[in-house]
Design an enzyme around this catalytic site. Structure first.
Site, PDB file in Angstrom:
ATOM      1  N   THR A  81       0.805  -1.220   0.000  1.00 46.54           N
ATOM      2  CA  THR A  81       0.000   0.000   0.000  1.00 46.54           C
ATOM      3  C   THR A  81       0.843   1.277   0.000  1.00 46.54           C
ATOM      4  O   THR A  81       0.648   2.161  -0.836  1.00 46.54           O
ATOM      5  CB  THR A  81      -0.944  -0.001   1.211  1.00 46.54           C
ATOM      6  OG1 THR A  81      -1.885  -1.070   1.066  1.00 46.54           O
ATOM      7  CG2 THR A  81      -1.708   1.314   1.310  1.00 46.54           C
ATOM      8  N   LYS A 109      -6.597   4.939   5.948  1.00 47.00           N
ATOM      9  CA  LYS A 109      -5.227   4.628   6.364  1.00 47.00           C
ATOM     10  C   LYS A 109      -4.377   5.897   6.378  1.00 47.00           C
ATOM     11  O   LYS A 109      -4.419   6.684   5.430  1.00 47.00           O
ATOM     12  CB  LYS A 109      -4.595   3.623   5.400  1.00 47.00           C
ATOM     13  CG  LYS A 109      -5.299   2.276   5.336  1.00 47.00           C
ATOM     14  CD  LYS A 109      -4.602   1.377   4.324  1.00 47.00           C
ATOM     15  CE  LYS A 109      -5.283   0.020   4.196  1.00 47.00           C
ATOM     16  NZ  LYS A 109      -4.616  -0.843   3.197  1.00 47.00           N
ATOM     17  N   ASP A 110      -3.563   6.041   7.405  1.00 42.94           N
ATOM     18  CA  ASP A 110      -2.691   7.220   7.485  1.00 42.94           C
ATOM     19  C   ASP A 110      -1.725   7.295   6.306  1.00 42.94           C
ATOM     20  O   ASP A 110      -1.566   8.340   5.676  1.00 42.94           O
ATOM     21  CB  ASP A 110      -1.928   7.253   8.819  1.00 42.94           C
ATOM     22  CG  ASP A 110      -1.248   5.936   9.181  1.00 42.94           C
ATOM     23  OD1 ASP A 110      -1.064   5.077   8.288  1.00 42.94           O
ATOM     24  OD2 ASP A 110      -0.907   5.755  10.366  1.00 42.94           O
ATOM     25  N   ASP A 163      -9.464  -3.028   0.335  1.00 44.44           N
ATOM     26  CA  ASP A 163      -8.300  -3.812   0.750  1.00 44.44           C
ATOM     27  C   ASP A 163      -8.618  -4.656   1.979  1.00 44.44           C
ATOM     28  O   ASP A 163      -8.300  -5.850   2.025  1.00 44.44           O
ATOM     29  CB  ASP A 163      -7.133  -2.865   1.053  1.00 44.44           C
ATOM     30  CG  ASP A 163      -5.856  -3.615   1.409  1.00 44.44           C
ATOM     31  OD1 ASP A 163      -5.306  -4.287   0.529  1.00 44.44           O
ATOM     32  OD2 ASP A 163      -5.410  -3.515   2.569  1.00 44.44           O
ATOM     33  N   HIS A 200      -8.588  -8.700   1.946  1.00 45.20           N
ATOM     34  CA  HIS A 200      -7.727  -9.503   2.813  1.00 45.20           C
ATOM     35  C   HIS A 200      -8.530 -10.543   3.588  1.00 45.20           C
ATOM     36  O   HIS A 200      -8.077 -11.673   3.773  1.00 45.20           O
ATOM     37  CB  HIS A 200      -6.981  -8.600   3.802  1.00 45.20           C
ATOM     38  CG  HIS A 200      -5.733  -7.993   3.252  1.00 45.20           C
ATOM     39  ND1 HIS A 200      -4.621  -8.741   2.926  1.00 45.20           N
ATOM     40  CD2 HIS A 200      -5.425  -6.704   2.949  1.00 45.20           C
ATOM     41  CE1 HIS A 200      -3.676  -7.943   2.452  1.00 45.20           C
ATOM     42  NE2 HIS A 200      -4.131  -6.699   2.456  1.00 45.20           N
ATOM     43  N   ASP A 246      -3.440   0.752  -5.795  1.00 53.30           N
ATOM     44  CA  ASP A 246      -2.072   0.705  -5.255  1.00 53.30           C
ATOM     45  C   ASP A 246      -1.433  -0.670  -5.409  1.00 53.30           C
ATOM     46  O   ASP A 246      -0.225  -0.832  -5.197  1.00 53.30           O
ATOM     47  CB  ASP A 246      -2.059   1.134  -3.792  1.00 53.30           C
ATOM     48  CG  ASP A 246      -2.982   0.297  -2.916  1.00 53.30           C
ATOM     49  OD1 ASP A 246      -3.838  -0.425  -3.467  1.00 53.30           O
ATOM     50  OD2 ASP A 246      -2.865   0.376  -1.679  1.00 53.30           O
ATOM     51  N   HIS A 247      -2.208  -1.665  -5.789  1.00 55.88           N
ATOM     52  CA  HIS A 247      -1.737  -3.031  -6.049  1.00 55.88           C
ATOM     53  C   HIS A 247      -2.959  -3.876  -6.355  1.00 55.88           C
ATOM     54  O   HIS A 247      -4.096  -3.432  -6.188  1.00 55.88           O
ATOM     55  CB  HIS A 247      -0.982  -3.618  -4.849  1.00 55.88           C
ATOM     56  CG  HIS A 247      -1.748  -3.531  -3.549  1.00 55.88           C
ATOM     57  ND1 HIS A 247      -2.828  -4.331  -3.255  1.00 55.88           N
ATOM     58  CD2 HIS A 247      -1.594  -2.716  -2.474  1.00 55.88           C
ATOM     59  CE1 HIS A 247      -3.307  -4.020  -2.069  1.00 55.88           C
ATOM     60  NE2 HIS A 247      -2.586  -3.029  -1.566  1.00 55.88           N
TER      61      HIS A 247
END
Length: 544
Positions: A77, A159-160, A304, A308, A351-352
């Site tokens: 990420t 997410k930060d 994401d 997961h 991002d992936h």
């Protein structure tokens, strides 16, 4: 004489017309959208189920790159968001993982942790963050520099790292979500010392409490989810407190054992609250309403978390994308109203990607394995004992990289490069490893294609390990449920890239492009300098 005056008049008219066209073409707002863990085939797999105003609007009215890939390892990420916005690979920008072993500090570090700054909007340490480990500029940095620091650049995500890294060093602000008993958005004193009124007002609305107050059921009749495997699959994970991975998921009663308001991240509603906050930011900061161009970087992270837990083929994943499609439609309509049609530019990417659950692939007789960390440690120790009569030569093993203990090697009268070469030659024999390479080889050899080229792009001479390993295709570490990512194989590298809006023509391309091509393309659209370590190329065919 009259002819010359006439031609001069035409020239002046065309020059002024050209200037007017140029002025019109520059967008008031650029919106970068990263969908965390979005494989390219989620566009095609669910296409018939999407509405006309979300993904389909971007595809049908924008320009889609159908063969775009990440060009480095590891596909994580933090690395993905950084590479998108810098136009560079980890060997240049220095973000080599979400976490990695710092061989100078002798400990594992997190990509955006920074104790030099304090939390803003919370009494916890969760806001002590900054982009200081990012060694290059981003396209958002370059935009503000080009405008003499006028305009605004804001990053938003659950997410930060996904909020911070895209907007670089000069951002107006970055905001991320704090769950548990908070359920609100916070920031760091790196950006400012207090929350703007619009953020405080948003947090007072307690949207996280609202979204987690009802069960997660499928958006449509569950029988219509033909693109996914059966609801009750042994290859899917469960929330703590659930017996089976089936709908409906009783979010209100599962909260207590699953991080309270943090649970929103693992549902589609984490994307919805991100959208709500992005809309509040556009209004609260008057984005797209000034003479200078503003930039809003949004990352939708719940895709994401859901991926997961449940994997590529789960109904939960399909439902999350169908709901995200509605959120995107909402966002585009909101931009039409608040900024104006034709006055903003959007790009959407990921991002992936992600691998199908290896246990599921194995059940279909497709080669897929699990990297056994415990077995590998035993094997590694046996190699070290055999050649060096010691198991203390490896200081750390993480992200498929060996960091060797240089002091110990020197004490034993050995040479670092010789030790690394022995480990590389032996570890290739471990059952789920397909390639090994030393740092020396990556420094001295230029791999121009294939998986070693991708590995080399992710190798940072100063930060990376001494021996790097590549698992077999279809191999991951972790549980036999859900999925993960990180490799340089197509399931992790092939992602959507769509450009839409001001300055962008309609169309699609099947040519090979790389994720590092986004930043220089956006920079060219804005007529600014590309980020300072960009290695990508301008995608000319995107432009009108």
């Amino acid at each position: 004489m009259q002819k010359n005056i006439f031609l001069l008049g035409i020239f002046i008219f065309l020059l002024s017309f050209q200037k007017e066209i140029i002025a019109q073409e520059k967008p008031s707002l650029v919106v970068g959208i990263v969908v965390d863990q979005m494989r390219y085939d989620y566009l095609t797999r669910y296409y018939e189920r999407y509405g006309n105003d979300g993904f389909k609007r971007l595809l049908n009215e924008g320009y889609s790159l159908e063969n775009a890939h990440f060009n480095y390892i590891p596909t994580y990420t933090a690395v993905g968001h950084t590479s998108i916005y810098t136009g560079a690979t980890p060997d240049h920008h220095g973000i080599i993982g979400n976490n990695w072993y710092d061989k100078f500090l002798k400990k594992s570090i997190y990509c955006v942790d920074d104790s030099n700054y304090s939390s803003v909007g919370t009494d916890s340490d969760y806001g002590k963050k900054s982009p200081y480990r990012l060694a290059t500029t981003t396209v958002t940095d370059q935009l503000l520099l080009a405008q003499n620091m006028r305009g605004k650049s804001i990053g938003i995500a659950l997410k930060d790292r996904s909020a911070i890294l895209p907007v670089g060093h000069t951002a107006t602000a970055a905001y991320w979500y704090e769950g548990k008993d908070k359920g609100h958005f916070i920031t760091s004193s790196f950006y400012r010392n207090d929350l703007p009124i619009w953020v405080t007002d948003f947090n007072k609305q307690q949207k996280a409490q609202y979204y987690t107050s009802k069960p997660w059921n499928t958006l449509y009749d569950i029988k219509t989810y033909k693109n996914s495997t059966a609801d009750n699959s042994i290859f899917e994970g469960v929330f703590t407190g659930e017996e089976l991975p089936i709908f409906p998921h009783d979010i209100p009663n599962l909260k207590k054992e699953n991080g309270n308001l943090s649970i929103i991240s693992e549902t589609p509603f984490g994307n919805s609250i991100t959208l709500d906050f992005a809309k509040a930011a556009i209004i609260g900061e008057n984005l797209g309403k000034n003479k200078d161009t503003d930039f809003l970087a949004i990352s939708f992270s719940s895709t994401d978390y859901v991926g997961h837990k449940y994997g590529v083929d789960a109904i939960e994943t399909e439902d999350t994308y169908l709901r995200l499609d509605k959120d995107l439609a909402d966002l585009l309509k909101f931009l039409d109203k608040e900024v104006g049609k034709g006055k903003y530019t959007v790009f959407l990417t990921a991002d992936h990607g992600a691998i199908r659950v290896p246990a599921y692939l194995d059940s279909l007789k497709i080669p897929a394995k699990y990297f056994n960390t415990r077995k590998f440690k035993t094997f590694l120790d046996s190699v070290s004992t055999k050649h060096f009569k010691s198991t203390e030569l490896v200081e750390n093993f993480s992200n498929y990289q060996l960091f060797l203990d240089k002091e110990k090697i020197t004490t034993l009268g050995l040479k670092l490069d010789d030790v690394a070469e022995i480990f590389a030659n032996e570890l290739i024999n471990f059952e789920t490893i397909s390639k090994t390479v030393t740092a020396k080889t990556l420094r001295n050899t230029n791999f121009t294609k294939g998986i070693l080229n991708v590995l080399q792009n992710g190798f940072h001479q100063k930060l990376s390990g001494d021996v790097l390993l590549i698992p077999n295709p279809g191999t991951i570490s972790g549980k036999r449920t859900g999925t993960t990512h990180g490799s340089g194989f197509s399931y992790d590298t092939h992602v959507p890239i769509i450009f839409y809006g001001n300055g962008v023509k309609k169309g699609a391309s099947k040519k090979h492009y790389e994720i590092t091509d986004i930043a220089p393309t956006i920079a060219n659209l804005l007529r600014i300098e590309a980020p300072n370590s960009t290695t990508g190329k301008i995608i000319e065919e995107v432009f009108k």
